[in-house]
Design a protein around this motif. Sequence first.
Motif, PDB file in Angstrom:
ATOM      1  N   MET A 101       0.829  -1.201   0.000  1.00  8.53           N
ATOM      2  CA  MET A 101       0.000   0.000   0.000  1.00  8.53           C
ATOM      3  C   MET A 101       0.870   1.261   0.000  1.00  8.53           C
ATOM      4  SD  MET A 101      -2.892  -1.183   2.790  1.00  8.53           S
ATOM      5  CE  MET A 101      -3.991   0.211   2.458  1.00  8.53           C
ATOM      6  N   LYS A 102       0.441   2.273  -0.740  1.00 11.45           N
ATOM      7  CA  LYS A 102       1.127   3.554  -0.720  1.00 11.45           C
ATOM      8  C   LYS A 102       0.813   4.272   0.590  1.00 11.45           C
ATOM      9  CE  LYS A 102       1.095   4.054  -5.756  1.00 11.45           C
ATOM     10  NZ  LYS A 102       0.660   4.859  -6.910  1.00 11.45           N
ATOM     11  N   LYS A 103       1.690   5.185   0.992  1.00 15.40           N
ATOM     12  CA  LYS A 103       1.586   5.791   2.316  1.00 15.40           C
ATOM     13  C   LYS A 103       0.254   6.497   2.531  1.00 15.40           C
ATOM     14  CE  LYS A 103       3.962   8.723   5.642  1.00 15.40           C
ATOM     15  NZ  LYS A 103       5.144   9.596   5.929  1.00 15.40           N
ATOM     16  N   ALA A 104      -0.176   7.286   1.580  1.00 12.22           N
ATOM     17  CA  ALA A 104      -1.428   8.032   1.738  1.00 12.22           C
ATOM     18  C   ALA A 104      -2.614   7.077   1.858  1.00 12.22           C
ATOM     19  CB  ALA A 104      -1.628   8.988   0.568  1.00 12.22           C
ATOM     20  N   GLU A 105      -2.609   6.042   1.007  1.00 17.36           N
ATOM     21  CA  GLU A 105      -3.665   5.029   1.045  1.00 17.36           C
ATOM     22  C   GLU A 105      -3.644   4.297   2.388  1.00 17.36           C
ATOM     23  OE1 GLU A 105      -4.894   0.965  -1.454  1.00 17.36           O
ATOM     24  OE2 GLU A 105      -2.859   1.780  -1.543  1.00 17.36           O
ATOM     25  N   ALA A 106      -2.448   3.974   2.864  1.00 12.23           N
ATOM     26  CA  ALA A 106      -2.301   3.254   4.132  1.00 12.23           C
ATOM     27  C   ALA A 106      -2.785   4.103   5.293  1.00 12.23           C
ATOM     28  CB  ALA A 106      -0.843   2.858   4.341  1.00 12.23           C
ATOM     29  N   GLU A 107      -2.420   5.371   5.313  1.00 12.02           N
ATOM     30  CA  GLU A 107      -2.827   6.249   6.410  1.00 12.02           C
ATOM     31  C   GLU A 107      -4.340   6.404   6.466  1.00 12.02           C
ATOM     32  OE1 GLU A 107      -0.539   9.762   5.690  1.00 12.02           O
ATOM     33  OE2 GLU A 107       1.156   9.060   6.903  1.00 12.02           O
ATOM     34  N   GLU A 108      -4.959   6.480   5.306  1.00  9.93           N
ATOM     35  CA  GLU A 108      -6.421   6.578   5.263  1.00  9.93           C
ATOM     36  C   GLU A 108      -7.068   5.308   5.816  1.00  9.93           C
ATOM     37  OE1 GLU A 108     -10.045   7.288   2.000  1.00  9.93           O
ATOM     38  OE2 GLU A 108      -7.935   7.391   1.391  1.00  9.93           O
ATOM     39  N   ALA A 109      -6.531   4.147   5.430  1.00  4.18           N
ATOM     40  CA  ALA A 109      -7.073   2.874   5.902  1.00  4.18           C
ATOM     41  C   ALA A 109      -6.835   2.688   7.391  1.00  4.18           C
ATOM     42  CB  ALA A 109      -6.456   1.720   5.124  1.00  4.18           C
ATOM     43  N   ILE A 110      -5.663   3.081   7.874  1.00  2.00           N
ATOM     44  CA  ILE A 110      -5.354   2.970   9.297  1.00  2.00           C
ATOM     45  C   ILE A 110      -6.329   3.802  10.118  1.00  2.00           C
ATOM     46  CG2 ILE A 110      -3.658   3.546  11.074  1.00  2.00           C
ATOM     47  CD1 ILE A 110      -1.487   2.917   8.948  1.00  2.00           C
ATOM     48  N   THR A 111      -6.534   5.035   9.693  1.00  6.11           N
ATOM     49  CA  THR A 111      -7.459   5.927  10.406  1.00  6.11           C
ATOM     50  C   THR A 111      -8.867   5.333  10.441  1.00  6.11           C
ATOM     51  OG1 THR A 111      -6.173   7.878   9.768  1.00  6.11           O
ATOM     52  CG2 THR A 111      -8.460   8.237  10.454  1.00  6.11           C
ATOM     53  N   PHE A 112      -9.299   4.815   9.298  1.00  9.90           N
ATOM     54  CA  PHE A 112     -10.650   4.229   9.228  1.00  9.90           C
ATOM     55  C   PHE A 112     -10.810   3.063  10.198  1.00  9.90           C
ATOM     56  CE2 PHE A 112     -13.401   0.850   7.669  1.00  9.90           C
ATOM     57  CZ  PHE A 112     -14.613   1.503   7.582  1.00  9.90           C
ATOM     58  N   TRP A 113      -9.850   2.122  10.171  1.00  7.11           N
ATOM     59  CA  TRP A 113     -10.010   0.912  10.979  1.00  7.11           C
ATOM     60  C   TRP A 113      -9.810   1.166  12.469  1.00  7.11           C
ATOM     61  CZ3 TRP A 113     -12.917  -2.735   9.705  1.00  7.11           C
ATOM     62  CH2 TRP A 113     -13.059  -3.121   8.368  1.00  7.11           C
ATOM     63  N   LEU A 114      -8.938   2.100  12.812  1.00  6.63           N
ATOM     64  CA  LEU A 114      -8.796   2.435  14.230  1.00  6.63           C
ATOM     65  C   LEU A 114     -10.089   3.047  14.763  1.00  6.63           C
ATOM     66  CD1 LEU A 114      -5.160   3.818  14.475  1.00  6.63           C
ATOM     67  CD2 LEU A 114      -6.034   1.643  15.322  1.00  6.63           C
ATOM     68  N   GLU A 115     -10.728   3.889  13.962  1.00  3.61           N
ATOM     69  CA  GLU A 115     -12.003   4.466  14.387  1.00  3.61           C
ATOM     70  C   GLU A 115     -13.106   3.416  14.413  1.00  3.61           C
ATOM     71  OE1 GLU A 115     -12.699   7.730  11.753  1.00  3.61           O
ATOM     72  OE2 GLU A 115     -11.223   9.044  12.739  1.00  3.61           O
ATOM     73  N   ARG A 116     -13.131   2.553  13.389  1.00  5.76           N
ATOM     74  CA  ARG A 116     -14.182   1.519  13.325  1.00  5.76           C
ATOM     75  C   ARG A 116     -14.075   0.550  14.498  1.00  5.76           C
ATOM     76  NH1 ARG A 116     -17.695  -1.090  13.912  1.00  5.76           N
ATOM     77  NH2 ARG A 116     -18.936  -2.421  12.526  1.00  5.76           N
ATOM     78  N   LEU A 117     -12.856   0.287  14.937  1.00  5.62           N
ATOM     79  CA  LEU A 117     -12.633  -0.640  16.049  1.00  5.62           C
ATOM     80  C   LEU A 117     -12.540   0.072  17.397  1.00  5.62           C
ATOM     81  CD1 LEU A 117     -10.217  -2.986  14.163  1.00  5.62           C
ATOM     82  CD2 LEU A 117     -12.211  -3.771  15.438  1.00  5.62           C
ATOM     83  N   ALA A 120      -8.919   4.446  18.196  1.00  2.00           N
ATOM     84  CA  ALA A 120      -8.156   5.597  17.715  1.00  2.00           C
ATOM     85  C   ALA A 120      -7.308   6.225  18.824  1.00  2.00           C
ATOM     86  CB  ALA A 120      -9.108   6.649  17.129  1.00  2.00           C
ATOM     87  N   GLU A 121      -7.723   6.078  20.073  1.00  2.00           N
ATOM     88  CA  GLU A 121      -6.985   6.670  21.198  1.00  2.00           C
ATOM     89  C   GLU A 121      -5.632   6.018  21.432  1.00  2.00           C
ATOM     90  OE1 GLU A 121      -8.690   5.312  25.202  1.00  2.00           O
ATOM     91  OE2 GLU A 121     -10.269   4.743  23.767  1.00  2.00           O
ATOM     92  N   TYR A 122      -5.412   4.849  20.806  1.00  4.51           N
ATOM     93  CA  TYR A 122      -4.169   4.117  21.049  1.00  4.51           C
ATOM     94  C   TYR A 122      -3.119   4.368  19.979  1.00  4.51           C
ATOM     95  CZ  TYR A 122      -7.531   1.653  23.960  1.00  4.51           C
ATOM     96  OH  TYR A 122      -8.518   1.354  24.862  1.00  4.51           O
ATOM     97  N   THR A 123      -3.359   5.302  19.082  1.00  2.77           N
ATOM     98  CA  THR A 123      -2.473   5.555  17.947  1.00  2.77           C
ATOM     99  C   THR A 123      -1.013   5.727  18.357  1.00  2.77           C
ATOM    100  OG1 THR A 123      -4.268   6.607  16.726  1.00  2.77           O
ATOM    101  CG2 THR A 123      -2.045   7.077  15.980  1.00  2.77           C
ATOM    102  N   LYS A 124      -0.787   6.497  19.403  1.00  2.00           N
ATOM    103  CA  LYS A 124       0.586   6.817  19.803  1.00  2.00           C
ATOM    104  C   LYS A 124       1.106   5.924  20.918  1.00  2.00           C
ATOM    105  CE  LYS A 124       0.172  11.675  18.407  1.00  2.00           C
ATOM    106  NZ  LYS A 124       0.279  13.094  18.842  1.00  2.00           N
ATOM    107  N   LYS A 125       0.314   4.957  21.332  1.00  2.00           N
ATOM    108  CA  LYS A 125       0.741   4.047  22.399  1.00  2.00           C
ATOM    109  C   LYS A 125       1.556   2.896  21.813  1.00  2.00           C
ATOM    110  CE  LYS A 125      -2.874   4.871  25.837  1.00  2.00           C
ATOM    111  NZ  LYS A 125      -1.912   5.344  26.863  1.00  2.00           N
TER     112      LYS A 125
END
Length: 301
Positions: A101-117, A120-125
Amino acid sequence: MALKVDNLVKRYGDFTAVKDLSFSIEKPGVFALLGGNGAGKTTTIRAILGMLSKESGTVTWKGRNLSVTDERIGYLAEERGLYAKYTIWEQMLYFAELKGMKKAEAEEAITFWLERLEAAEYTKKRAEQLSKGNQQKIQLAIALISDPELLILDEPLSGLDPVNSELFKSIIREQINKGKYIIMSSHQMATVEEFCEDIVIMRRSEVVLQGNLNKIKKGYGRVKLSVKADENILPLALECGLIVERQTPNQTDFKVTAQSEPEQFLKKTIESNITIVKYELREPTLHEIFVEKVGGETNEN
Protein backbone atom coordinates in the motif's frame (compact mmCIF):
# COMPACT_ATOMS: atom_id res chain seq x y z
CA MET A 1 -14.18 -22.38 -6.88
CA ALA A 2 -12.02 -19.84 -5.03
CA LEU A 3 -9.89 -21.73 -2.50
CA LYS A 4 -9.04 -25.40 -2.85
CA VAL A 5 -6.91 -27.43 -0.44
CA ASP A 6 -6.11 -30.85 -1.85
CA ASN A 7 -4.50 -33.73 0.12
CA LEU A 8 -2.49 -31.45 2.40
CA VAL A 9 0.08 -33.30 4.53
CA LYS A 10 2.36 -31.75 7.14
CA ARG A 11 4.79 -33.71 9.31
CA TYR A 12 7.25 -32.89 12.07
CA GLY A 13 9.67 -35.78 11.96
CA ASP A 14 7.66 -38.94 12.60
CA PHE A 15 4.63 -36.95 13.81
CA THR A 16 1.91 -36.19 11.27
CA ALA A 17 0.28 -32.87 12.18
CA VAL A 18 -2.08 -32.75 9.18
CA LYS A 19 -3.04 -35.88 7.27
CA ASP A 20 -4.52 -35.76 3.74
CA LEU A 21 -6.70 -32.71 4.38
CA SER A 22 -8.92 -31.63 1.50
CA PHE A 23 -11.62 -28.98 1.34
CA SER A 24 -12.78 -26.19 -0.93
CA ILE A 25 -14.51 -22.85 -0.52
CA GLU A 26 -16.69 -22.31 -3.55
CA LYS A 27 -18.51 -19.11 -2.66
CA PRO A 28 -18.07 -16.06 -0.41
CA GLY A 29 -18.93 -16.47 3.25
CA VAL A 30 -17.45 -18.09 6.33
CA PHE A 31 -15.90 -21.55 6.33
CA ALA A 32 -15.15 -23.07 9.75
CA LEU A 33 -11.99 -25.04 10.46
CA LEU A 34 -12.62 -26.70 13.82
CA GLY A 35 -10.97 -29.14 16.17
CA GLY A 36 -9.71 -29.61 19.70
CA ASN A 37 -6.30 -28.50 20.93
CA GLY A 38 -3.65 -30.28 18.91
CA ALA A 39 -5.97 -31.24 16.07
CA GLY A 40 -3.87 -29.44 13.45
CA LYS A 41 -5.95 -26.33 12.76
CA THR A 42 -3.25 -23.71 13.19
CA THR A 43 -0.73 -25.87 11.38
CA THR A 44 -3.20 -26.15 8.49
CA ILE A 45 -3.65 -22.38 8.37
CA ARG A 46 0.10 -21.77 8.37
CA ALA A 47 0.64 -24.36 5.65
CA ILE A 48 -2.10 -22.77 3.52
CA LEU A 49 -0.39 -19.40 3.89
CA GLY A 50 3.03 -20.83 3.10
CA MET A 51 4.37 -20.01 6.57
CA LEU A 52 5.13 -23.72 6.95
CA SER A 53 6.39 -26.09 4.30
CA LYS A 54 4.24 -29.11 3.52
CA GLU A 55 5.19 -32.67 2.64
CA SER A 56 2.56 -32.92 -0.09
CA GLY A 57 -0.68 -31.47 -1.32
CA THR A 58 -1.69 -28.28 -3.11
CA VAL A 59 -3.35 -25.02 -2.16
CA THR A 60 -4.89 -23.02 -4.99
CA TRP A 61 -6.74 -19.72 -5.11
CA LYS A 62 -8.94 -19.09 -8.14
CA GLY A 63 -7.18 -21.87 -10.02
CA ARG A 64 -3.58 -20.85 -9.37
CA ASN A 65 -1.13 -21.70 -6.61
CA LEU A 66 -1.84 -19.51 -3.60
CA SER A 67 0.83 -16.89 -2.97
CA VAL A 68 0.50 -14.45 -0.07
CA THR A 69 2.67 -11.95 -1.93
CA ASP A 70 0.47 -11.93 -5.03
CA GLU A 71 -3.00 -12.04 -3.45
CA ARG A 72 -4.90 -9.81 -1.05
CA ILE A 73 -4.98 -11.96 2.08
CA GLY A 74 -5.64 -10.90 5.66
CA TYR A 75 -4.56 -13.07 8.59
CA LEU A 76 -5.49 -12.67 12.24
CA ALA A 77 -3.28 -15.06 14.19
CA GLU A 78 -4.30 -16.55 17.53
CA GLU A 79 -1.00 -15.47 19.10
CA ARG A 80 -0.17 -11.82 19.59
CA GLY A 81 2.07 -10.67 16.75
CA LEU A 82 2.69 -7.00 17.49
CA TYR A 83 6.06 -5.38 18.17
CA ALA A 84 6.00 -4.43 21.84
CA LYS A 85 8.18 -1.28 21.68
CA TYR A 86 6.73 0.42 18.60
CA THR A 87 3.67 2.64 18.48
CA ILE A 88 0.46 1.32 17.00
CA TRP A 89 0.59 3.83 14.16
CA GLU A 90 4.20 2.96 13.27
CA GLN A 91 3.63 -0.74 13.00
CA MET A 92 0.27 -0.48 11.26
CA LEU A 93 1.96 1.68 8.65
CA TYR A 94 4.77 -0.88 8.40
CA PHE A 95 2.38 -3.78 7.84
CA ALA A 96 0.41 -1.75 5.28
CA GLU A 97 3.60 -1.08 3.33
CA LEU A 98 4.43 -4.79 3.42
CA LYS A 99 1.11 -5.35 1.69
CA GLY A 100 2.14 -2.94 -1.07
CA MET A 101 0.00 0.00 0.00
CA LYS A 102 1.13 3.55 -0.72
CA LYS A 103 1.59 5.79 2.32
CA ALA A 104 -1.43 8.03 1.74
CA GLU A 105 -3.66 5.03 1.05
CA ALA A 106 -2.30 3.25 4.13
CA GLU A 107 -2.83 6.25 6.41
CA GLU A 108 -6.42 6.58 5.26
CA ALA A 109 -7.07 2.87 5.90
CA ILE A 110 -5.35 2.97 9.30
CA THR A 111 -7.46 5.93 10.41
CA PHE A 112 -10.65 4.23 9.23
CA TRP A 113 -10.01 0.91 10.98
CA LEU A 114 -8.80 2.44 14.23
CA GLU A 115 -12.00 4.47 14.39
CA ARG A 116 -14.18 1.52 13.33
CA LEU A 117 -12.63 -0.64 16.05
CA GLU A 118 -12.92 2.13 18.63
CA ALA A 119 -9.17 2.18 19.08
CA ALA A 120 -8.16 5.60 17.72
CA GLU A 121 -6.98 6.67 21.20
CA TYR A 122 -4.17 4.12 21.05
CA THR A 123 -2.47 5.55 17.95
CA LYS A 124 0.59 6.82 19.80
CA LYS A 125 0.74 4.05 22.40
CA ARG A 126 3.17 1.15 22.25
CA ALA A 127 1.72 -2.33 21.84
CA GLU A 128 3.00 -3.38 25.28
CA GLN A 129 0.81 -0.70 26.84
CA LEU A 130 -2.39 -2.24 25.45
CA SER A 131 -4.57 -4.92 27.01
CA LYS A 132 -4.92 -8.30 25.33
CA GLY A 133 -8.32 -7.31 23.94
CA ASN A 134 -7.06 -4.02 22.51
CA GLN A 135 -4.08 -5.76 20.93
CA GLN A 136 -6.60 -8.09 19.30
CA LYS A 137 -8.36 -5.02 17.86
CA ILE A 138 -5.12 -3.77 16.35
CA GLN A 139 -4.34 -7.16 14.84
CA LEU A 140 -7.79 -7.33 13.25
CA ALA A 141 -7.25 -3.83 11.84
CA ILE A 142 -3.93 -4.98 10.34
CA ALA A 143 -5.63 -8.04 8.82
CA LEU A 144 -8.26 -5.84 7.19
CA ILE A 145 -6.12 -2.87 6.22
CA SER A 146 -5.53 -3.92 2.59
CA ASP A 147 -9.19 -4.86 1.98
CA PRO A 148 -8.37 -8.58 1.53
CA GLU A 149 -10.38 -10.95 -0.63
CA LEU A 150 -9.44 -13.91 1.59
CA LEU A 151 -9.56 -13.37 5.34
CA ILE A 152 -8.28 -16.00 7.80
CA LEU A 153 -9.33 -15.58 11.43
CA ASP A 154 -7.73 -17.85 14.02
CA GLU A 155 -9.69 -17.53 17.31
CA PRO A 156 -10.85 -13.97 16.47
CA LEU A 157 -12.83 -13.46 19.69
CA SER A 158 -10.11 -14.69 22.05
CA GLY A 159 -9.64 -12.37 25.03
CA LEU A 160 -12.56 -10.09 24.16
CA ASP A 161 -15.26 -8.93 26.55
CA PRO A 162 -18.92 -9.25 25.43
CA VAL A 163 -19.07 -5.68 24.09
CA ASN A 164 -15.97 -6.05 21.93
CA SER A 165 -17.06 -9.54 20.86
CA GLU A 166 -20.19 -7.96 19.39
CA LEU A 167 -18.04 -5.29 17.72
CA PHE A 168 -15.90 -7.98 16.06
CA LYS A 169 -18.99 -9.91 15.01
CA SER A 170 -20.45 -6.81 13.36
CA ILE A 171 -17.24 -6.35 11.38
CA ILE A 172 -17.26 -10.00 10.30
CA ARG A 173 -20.85 -9.54 9.09
CA GLU A 174 -19.75 -6.49 7.11
CA GLN A 175 -17.01 -8.52 5.44
CA ILE A 176 -19.52 -11.26 4.59
CA ASN A 177 -21.84 -8.67 3.05
CA LYS A 178 -18.92 -7.42 0.95
CA GLY A 179 -18.50 -10.88 -0.55
CA LYS A 180 -15.29 -11.84 1.21
CA TYR A 181 -14.05 -15.41 1.61
CA ILE A 182 -13.38 -16.11 5.29
CA ILE A 183 -11.82 -19.06 7.09
CA MET A 184 -12.61 -19.04 10.80
CA SER A 185 -11.07 -21.25 13.44
CA SER A 186 -12.67 -20.95 16.86
CA HIS A 187 -13.54 -22.90 19.98
CA GLN A 188 -16.67 -20.78 20.43
CA MET A 189 -19.19 -23.01 18.70
CA ALA A 190 -22.14 -20.65 19.16
CA THR A 191 -20.21 -17.97 17.27
CA VAL A 192 -19.32 -20.40 14.50
CA GLU A 193 -23.00 -21.29 14.12
CA GLU A 194 -23.84 -17.61 13.68
CA PHE A 195 -21.67 -17.30 10.59
CA CYS A 196 -20.68 -20.60 9.00
CA GLU A 197 -22.40 -22.67 6.35
CA ASP A 198 -19.66 -25.24 5.75
CA ILE A 199 -17.34 -26.83 8.31
CA VAL A 200 -14.45 -29.21 8.75
CA ILE A 201 -13.87 -30.82 12.15
CA MET A 202 -10.40 -32.28 12.75
CA ARG A 203 -9.26 -34.71 15.41
CA ARG A 204 -5.60 -35.69 15.82
CA SER A 205 -4.63 -34.38 12.39
CA GLU A 206 -7.49 -36.07 10.50
CA VAL A 207 -10.93 -34.94 9.34
CA VAL A 208 -13.74 -36.58 11.31
CA LEU A 209 -16.65 -34.53 9.90
CA GLN A 210 -17.03 -32.31 6.87
CA GLY A 211 -19.83 -30.63 4.95
CA ASN A 212 -22.71 -28.19 5.11
CA LEU A 213 -23.64 -27.54 8.74
CA ASN A 214 -27.40 -27.45 8.16
CA LYS A 215 -27.30 -30.76 6.29
CA ILE A 216 -25.14 -32.32 9.00
CA LYS A 217 -27.59 -31.26 11.70
CA LYS A 218 -30.58 -32.49 9.71
CA GLY A 219 -28.83 -35.83 9.35
CA TYR A 220 -28.94 -36.25 13.11
CA GLY A 221 -32.65 -35.41 13.27
CA ARG A 222 -34.45 -33.91 16.24
CA VAL A 223 -32.73 -35.95 18.92
CA LYS A 224 -32.47 -33.29 21.62
CA LEU A 225 -35.21 -32.05 23.94
CA SER A 226 -34.74 -28.98 26.13
CA VAL A 227 -37.33 -28.38 28.84
CA LYS A 228 -37.91 -25.82 31.57
CA ALA A 229 -40.80 -26.32 33.97
CA ASP A 230 -42.04 -24.91 37.27
CA GLU A 231 -42.26 -28.40 38.78
CA ASN A 232 -39.97 -31.43 38.91
CA ILE A 233 -40.25 -33.18 35.53
CA LEU A 234 -37.50 -35.80 35.92
CA PRO A 235 -39.70 -38.70 37.09
CA LEU A 236 -42.05 -38.27 34.11
CA ALA A 237 -39.15 -37.81 31.67
CA LEU A 238 -37.40 -40.98 32.83
CA GLU A 239 -40.70 -42.87 32.74
CA CYS A 240 -41.01 -41.91 29.05
CA GLY A 241 -37.50 -43.15 28.24
CA LEU A 242 -35.78 -39.76 27.92
CA ILE A 243 -32.10 -39.67 28.92
CA VAL A 244 -30.80 -36.72 30.94
CA GLU A 245 -27.74 -35.17 29.32
CA ARG A 246 -27.41 -31.92 31.22
CA GLN A 247 -29.15 -30.01 34.00
CA THR A 248 -28.76 -26.29 34.63
CA PRO A 249 -30.75 -23.83 36.76
CA ASN A 250 -32.40 -22.70 33.53
CA GLN A 251 -33.38 -26.00 31.87
CA THR A 252 -32.86 -29.74 31.48
CA ASP A 253 -31.54 -31.24 28.25
CA PHE A 254 -32.55 -34.76 27.27
CA LYS A 255 -31.40 -37.20 24.63
CA VAL A 256 -34.23 -38.60 22.52
CA THR A 257 -33.87 -42.19 21.29
CA ALA A 258 -37.39 -42.72 19.89
CA GLN A 259 -39.87 -40.34 18.25
CA SER A 260 -42.62 -41.36 20.67
CA GLU A 261 -40.67 -40.28 23.79
CA PRO A 262 -41.09 -36.47 23.62
CA GLU A 263 -44.73 -36.81 22.52
CA GLN A 264 -45.51 -39.13 25.41
CA PHE A 265 -43.63 -36.87 27.82
CA LEU A 266 -45.54 -33.76 26.71
CA LYS A 267 -48.85 -35.58 27.05
CA LYS A 268 -48.02 -36.72 30.59
CA THR A 269 -46.93 -33.25 31.70
CA ILE A 270 -50.20 -31.77 30.46
CA GLU A 271 -52.21 -34.48 32.17
CA SER A 272 -50.27 -33.81 35.40
CA ASN A 273 -50.97 -30.03 35.18
CA ILE A 274 -47.25 -29.27 35.10
CA THR A 275 -46.47 -25.75 33.86
CA ILE A 276 -44.03 -25.95 30.95
CA VAL A 277 -42.05 -22.73 30.42
CA LYS A 278 -39.92 -24.10 27.59
CA TYR A 279 -40.30 -27.20 25.41
CA GLU A 280 -37.93 -27.43 22.44
CA LEU A 281 -37.45 -30.54 20.35
CA ARG A 282 -34.44 -29.79 18.18
CA GLU A 283 -31.46 -30.90 16.17
CA PRO A 284 -28.12 -30.99 18.04
CA THR A 285 -26.11 -27.80 18.28
CA LEU A 286 -22.66 -27.54 16.73
CA HIS A 287 -21.27 -27.62 20.26
CA GLU A 288 -22.94 -30.97 20.89
CA ILE A 289 -21.78 -32.38 17.56
CA PHE A 290 -18.24 -31.13 18.21
CA VAL A 291 -18.09 -32.80 21.65
CA GLU A 292 -19.35 -36.05 20.15
CA LYS A 293 -16.74 -36.04 17.37
CA VAL A 294 -13.74 -34.65 19.22
CA GLY A 295 -14.30 -36.00 22.73
CA GLY A 296 -11.54 -35.45 25.26
CA GLU A 297 -8.81 -34.25 22.93
CA THR A 298 -6.49 -32.03 25.02
CA ASN A 299 -3.08 -31.94 23.35
CA GLU A 300 -1.62 -28.59 22.34
CA ASN A 301 -1.21 -27.46 18.73
